[in-house]
Motif scaffolding. Structure first.
Motif, PDB file in Angstrom:
ATOM      1  N   GLY A  16       0.842  -1.193   0.000  1.00  0.00           N
ATOM      2  CA  GLY A  16       0.000   0.000   0.000  1.00  0.00           C
ATOM      3  C   GLY A  16       0.875   1.241   0.000  1.00  0.00           C
ATOM      4  O   GLY A  16       1.781   1.369  -0.817  1.00  0.00           O
ATOM      5  N   ASP A  17       0.630   2.155   0.945  1.00  0.00           N
ATOM      6  CA  ASP A  17       1.443   3.372   1.021  1.00  0.00           C
ATOM      7  C   ASP A  17       2.629   3.208   1.968  1.00  0.00           C
ATOM      8  O   ASP A  17       3.329   4.160   2.273  1.00  0.00           O
ATOM      9  N   LYS A  18       2.877   1.971   2.429  1.00  0.00           N
ATOM     10  CA  LYS A  18       3.970   1.715   3.373  1.00  0.00           C
ATOM     11  C   LYS A  18       5.219   1.266   2.631  1.00  0.00           C
ATOM     12  O   LYS A  18       5.162   0.414   1.753  1.00  0.00           O
ATOM     13  N   ALA A  75       6.588  -9.040  12.840  1.00  0.00           N
ATOM     14  CA  ALA A  75       6.710  -7.667  12.339  1.00  0.00           C
ATOM     15  C   ALA A  75       6.446  -7.630  10.836  1.00  0.00           C
ATOM     16  O   ALA A  75       5.757  -6.721  10.351  1.00  0.00           O
ATOM     17  N   LEU A  76       6.965  -8.593  10.083  1.00  0.00           N
ATOM     18  CA  LEU A  76       6.701  -8.653   8.641  1.00  0.00           C
ATOM     19  C   LEU A  76       5.205  -8.784   8.367  1.00  0.00           C
ATOM     20  O   LEU A  76       4.665  -8.095   7.495  1.00  0.00           O
ATOM     21  N   ASN A  77       4.538  -9.660   9.105  1.00  0.00           N
ATOM     22  CA  ASN A  77       3.088  -9.823   8.930  1.00  0.00           C
ATOM     23  C   ASN A  77       2.348  -8.534   9.249  1.00  0.00           C
ATOM     24  O   ASN A  77       1.411  -8.158   8.538  1.00  0.00           O
ATOM     25  N   ALA A  78       2.752  -7.842  10.310  1.00  0.00           N
ATOM     26  CA  ALA A  78       2.101  -6.578  10.673  1.00  0.00           C
ATOM     27  C   ALA A  78       2.287  -5.540   9.572  1.00  0.00           C
ATOM     28  O   ALA A  78       1.344  -4.818   9.222  1.00  0.00           O
ATOM     29  N   GLU A  81      -0.095  -6.395   6.748  1.00  0.00           N
ATOM     30  CA  GLU A  81      -1.528  -6.474   7.004  1.00  0.00           C
ATOM     31  C   GLU A  81      -2.135  -5.305   7.774  1.00  0.00           C
ATOM     32  O   GLU A  81      -3.318  -5.055   7.648  1.00  0.00           O
ATOM     33  N   GLU A  82      -1.357  -4.613   8.597  1.00  0.00           N
ATOM     34  CA  GLU A  82      -1.929  -3.581   9.468  1.00  0.00           C
ATOM     35  C   GLU A  82      -1.711  -2.192   8.899  1.00  0.00           C
ATOM     36  O   GLU A  82      -0.884  -1.978   8.015  1.00  0.00           O
TER      37      GLU A  82
END
Length: 88
Positions: A16-18, A75-78, A81-82
């Motif tokens: 996304g924008d991250k 942390a990678l999953n966060a 996904e978050e």
């Protein structure tokens, strides 16, 4: 060990924008740190909370490699996904 931190795992994630990097380093035999860095040009997420981390400002410590790698995966999953949110 020479006292110089060693990178154990590092992954840049664009979602996304991250644009963030998850980095886990070994500082000593029983001291690992996992951190999130904001790689976006405007540092739009710096100082925000994501997956229990304050981006560019906090880390999670582990006493062994197995726990450190578990934190790295979480942390990678966060990151994937978050959505970052301001510090409360």
């Amino acid at each position: 060990m020479s006292g110089i931190p060693t990178i154990v795992a590092q992954r840049q994630v664009i979602a996304g924008d991250k644009q963030l990097t998850v980095s886990t380093i070994r500082i000593a035999a029983d001291y690992y740190d996992t951190v999130l860095f904001d790689d976006s040009p405007d540092k739009r997420h710096s100082g925000q909370v994501l997956g229990g981390f304050v981006i560019d400002a906090s880390s999670k410590r582990a006493n062994d490699r197995e726990t450190a790698m578990e934190q790295h995966r979480e942390a990678l999953n966060a990151v994937r996904e978050e959505h970052p949110r301001p510090v409360a």
